[in-house]
Design a protein around this motif. Structure first.
Motif, PDB file in Angstrom:
ATOM      1  N   LYS A 196       0.828  -1.213   0.000  1.00  0.00           N
ATOM      2  CA  LYS A 196       0.000   0.000   0.000  1.00  0.00           C
ATOM      3  C   LYS A 196       0.863   1.263   0.000  1.00  0.00           C
ATOM      4  CE  LYS A 196      -3.654   2.240   2.629  1.00  0.00           C
ATOM      5  NZ  LYS A 196      -4.477   2.196   3.845  1.00  0.00           N
ATOM      6  N   ALA A 197       1.978   1.239   0.712  1.00  0.00           N
ATOM      7  CA  ALA A 197       2.849   2.412   0.818  1.00  0.00           C
ATOM      8  C   ALA A 197       3.737   2.617  -0.410  1.00  0.00           C
ATOM      9  CB  ALA A 197       3.717   2.283   2.067  1.00  0.00           C
ATOM     10  N   SER A 198       3.855   1.611  -1.246  1.00  0.00           N
ATOM     11  CA  SER A 198       4.735   1.713  -2.410  1.00  0.00           C
ATOM     12  C   SER A 198       4.236   2.759  -3.401  1.00  0.00           C
ATOM     13  CB  SER A 198       4.838   0.365  -3.120  1.00  0.00           C
ATOM     14  OG  SER A 198       5.566   0.509  -4.322  1.00  0.00           O
ATOM     15  N   LYS A 199       5.139   3.608  -3.841  1.00  0.00           N
ATOM     16  CA  LYS A 199       4.798   4.620  -4.838  1.00  0.00           C
ATOM     17  C   LYS A 199       4.634   4.001  -6.227  1.00  0.00           C
ATOM     18  CE  LYS A 199       6.936   8.482  -2.404  1.00  0.00           C
ATOM     19  NZ  LYS A 199       5.853   8.593  -1.526  1.00  0.00           N
ATOM     20  N   ASN A 200       5.109   2.763  -6.401  1.00  0.00           N
ATOM     21  CA  ASN A 200       4.987   2.098  -7.695  1.00  0.00           C
ATOM     22  C   ASN A 200       3.682   1.331  -7.877  1.00  0.00           C
ATOM     23  OD1 ASN A 200       7.410   3.061  -8.643  1.00  0.00           O
ATOM     24  ND2 ASN A 200       8.567   1.325  -7.901  1.00  0.00           N
ATOM     25  N   VAL A 201       2.946   1.121  -6.805  1.00  0.00           N
ATOM     26  CA  VAL A 201       1.623   0.524  -6.921  1.00  0.00           C
ATOM     27  C   VAL A 201       0.649   1.696  -6.879  1.00  0.00           C
ATOM     28  CG1 VAL A 201      -0.036  -1.103  -5.954  1.00  0.00           C
ATOM     29  CG2 VAL A 201       2.404  -1.599  -5.828  1.00  0.00           C
ATOM     30  N   SER A 202       0.473   2.303  -8.047  1.00  0.00           N
ATOM     31  CA  SER A 202      -0.281   3.554  -8.132  1.00  0.00           C
ATOM     32  C   SER A 202      -1.064   3.619  -9.444  1.00  0.00           C
ATOM     33  CB  SER A 202       0.681   4.737  -8.084  1.00  0.00           C
ATOM     34  OG  SER A 202       1.502   4.723  -9.247  1.00  0.00           O
ATOM     35  N   ALA A 203      -1.950   4.574  -9.515  1.00  0.00           N
ATOM     36  CA  ALA A 203      -2.724   4.785 -10.742  1.00  0.00           C
ATOM     37  C   ALA A 203      -1.807   5.127 -11.911  1.00  0.00           C
ATOM     38  CB  ALA A 203      -3.758   5.891 -10.529  1.00  0.00           C
ATOM     39  N   ALA A 204      -0.751   5.874 -11.654  1.00  0.00           N
ATOM     40  CA  ALA A 204       0.192   6.243 -12.721  1.00  0.00           C
ATOM     41  C   ALA A 204       0.893   5.007 -13.284  1.00  0.00           C
ATOM     42  CB  ALA A 204       1.214   7.244 -12.198  1.00  0.00           C
ATOM     43  N   ARG A 236       0.656 -10.483 -14.903  1.00  0.00           N
ATOM     44  CA  ARG A 236       2.113 -10.595 -14.950  1.00  0.00           C
ATOM     45  C   ARG A 236       2.814  -9.246 -15.039  1.00  0.00           C
ATOM     46  NH1 ARG A 236       4.620 -14.002 -12.718  1.00  0.00           N
ATOM     47  NH2 ARG A 236       6.377 -13.665 -14.071  1.00  0.00           N
ATOM     48  N   LEU A 237       2.217  -8.301 -15.729  1.00  0.00           N
ATOM     49  CA  LEU A 237       2.819  -6.966 -15.803  1.00  0.00           C
ATOM     50  C   LEU A 237       2.949  -6.340 -14.419  1.00  0.00           C
ATOM     51  CD1 LEU A 237       0.898  -5.569 -18.904  1.00  0.00           C
ATOM     52  CD2 LEU A 237       3.285  -6.320 -18.824  1.00  0.00           C
ATOM     53  N   LEU A 238       1.891  -6.456 -13.636  1.00  0.00           N
ATOM     54  CA  LEU A 238       1.885  -5.896 -12.280  1.00  0.00           C
ATOM     55  C   LEU A 238       2.829  -6.672 -11.359  1.00  0.00           C
ATOM     56  CD1 LEU A 238       0.696  -3.854 -10.281  1.00  0.00           C
ATOM     57  CD2 LEU A 238      -1.161  -5.494  -9.865  1.00  0.00           C
ATOM     58  N   ALA A 239       2.919  -7.975 -11.511  1.00  0.00           N
ATOM     59  CA  ALA A 239       3.758  -8.804 -10.659  1.00  0.00           C
ATOM     60  C   ALA A 239       5.221  -8.417 -10.715  1.00  0.00           C
ATOM     61  CB  ALA A 239       3.583 -10.272 -11.021  1.00  0.00           C
ATOM     62  N   ILE A 256      -0.179   1.843 -13.146  1.00  0.00           N
ATOM     63  CA  ILE A 256      -1.182   1.014 -13.842  1.00  0.00           C
ATOM     64  C   ILE A 256      -1.486   1.601 -15.213  1.00  0.00           C
ATOM     65  CG2 ILE A 256      -3.554   0.150 -13.763  1.00  0.00           C
ATOM     66  CD1 ILE A 256      -1.552  -1.184 -11.764  1.00  0.00           C
ATOM     67  N   ALA A 257      -1.654   2.899 -15.281  1.00  0.00           N
ATOM     68  CA  ALA A 257      -1.937   3.560 -16.562  1.00  0.00           C
ATOM     69  C   ALA A 257      -0.811   3.311 -17.565  1.00  0.00           C
ATOM     70  CB  ALA A 257      -2.138   5.051 -16.349  1.00  0.00           C
ATOM     71  N   ARG A 258       0.424   3.388 -17.095  1.00  0.00           N
ATOM     72  CA  ARG A 258       1.574   3.157 -17.979  1.00  0.00           C
ATOM     73  C   ARG A 258       1.648   1.701 -18.429  1.00  0.00           C
ATOM     74  NH1 ARG A 258       6.230   1.208 -16.677  1.00  0.00           N
ATOM     75  NH2 ARG A 258       6.056   1.673 -14.459  1.00  0.00           N
ATOM     76  N   LEU A 259       1.475   0.771 -17.502  1.00  0.00           N
ATOM     77  CA  LEU A 259       1.592  -0.654 -17.830  1.00  0.00           C
ATOM     78  C   LEU A 259       0.476  -1.157 -18.745  1.00  0.00           C
ATOM     79  CD1 LEU A 259       2.538  -2.218 -14.369  1.00  0.00           C
ATOM     80  CD2 LEU A 259       4.019  -1.974 -16.368  1.00  0.00           C
ATOM     81  N   TYR A 260      -0.741  -0.664 -18.509  1.00  0.00           N
ATOM     82  CA  TYR A 260      -1.905  -1.200 -19.210  1.00  0.00           C
ATOM     83  C   TYR A 260      -2.486  -0.247 -20.247  1.00  0.00           C
ATOM     84  CZ  TYR A 260      -1.528  -4.934 -15.849  1.00  0.00           C
ATOM     85  OH  TYR A 260      -1.054  -5.998 -15.109  1.00  0.00           O
ATOM     86  N   SER A 274      -6.620   8.766 -14.892  1.00  0.00           N
ATOM     87  CA  SER A 274      -7.872   9.206 -14.252  1.00  0.00           C
ATOM     88  C   SER A 274      -8.943   8.108 -14.245  1.00  0.00           C
ATOM     89  CB  SER A 274      -8.408  10.452 -14.952  1.00  0.00           C
ATOM     90  OG  SER A 274      -8.665  10.180 -16.320  1.00  0.00           O
ATOM     91  N   ASP A 275      -8.786   7.078 -15.084  1.00  0.00           N
ATOM     92  CA  ASP A 275      -9.755   5.976 -15.133  1.00  0.00           C
ATOM     93  C   ASP A 275      -9.433   4.846 -14.157  1.00  0.00           C
ATOM     94  OD1 ASP A 275     -11.271   7.202 -17.089  1.00  0.00           O
ATOM     95  OD2 ASP A 275     -10.350   6.083 -18.746  1.00  0.00           O
ATOM     96  N   VAL A 276      -8.236   4.868 -13.586  1.00  0.00           N
ATOM     97  CA  VAL A 276      -7.801   3.795 -12.687  1.00  0.00           C
ATOM     98  C   VAL A 276      -8.412   4.010 -11.298  1.00  0.00           C
ATOM     99  CG1 VAL A 276      -5.821   2.688 -11.581  1.00  0.00           C
ATOM    100  CG2 VAL A 276      -5.650   3.484 -13.962  1.00  0.00           C
TER     101      VAL A 276
END
Length: 101
Positions: free
Chosen positions: A37-45, A94-97, A47-51, A56-58
């Motif tokens: 939860k505290a990770s700055k990499n698990v974020s809407a930004a 897998r992208l998120l993992a 997810i938007a980049r990976l997918y 704003s839709d995440v």
């Protein structure tokens, strides 16, 4: 840095209806949950980049009593679309993992 897959119990992706996708991050306990939860990499930004979707839709939902984080966003094409490669979106976790915490 540790990758998300190394810290979590389970990560999955699935349909959330024909127009949305849900990614779910299951943690073993409170310590791992808070770390993710505290990770700055698990974020809407991220997810938007990976997918390839709009930040704003995440939507990110935190469920602390079961140590789960749910992330939803619109599918690039509706489920069953003519050129769909993963109709159930079951392989896209897998992208998120591979995201580093």
């Amino acid at each position: 840095m540790a990758k998300l897959r190394e810290v979590t119990k389970y990560i999955r992706s699935k349909n959330a209806g024909p127009f949305w996708v849900t990614l779910e991050i299951f943690c073993d306990g409170e310590r791992e949950y808070e770390q993710v939860k505290a990770s700055k990499n698990v974020s809407a930004a991220t997810i938007a980049r990976l997918y390839h979707t709009k930040e704003s839709d995440v939507q990110i939902f935190y469920i602390p009593n079961i140590f789960v984080i749910k992330i939803s966003f619109p599918r690039p094409y509706p489920s069953g679309y003519r050129y769909e490669r993963d109709m159930h979106y079951g392989q896209q976790y897998r992208l998120l993992a591979e995201v580093e915490l």
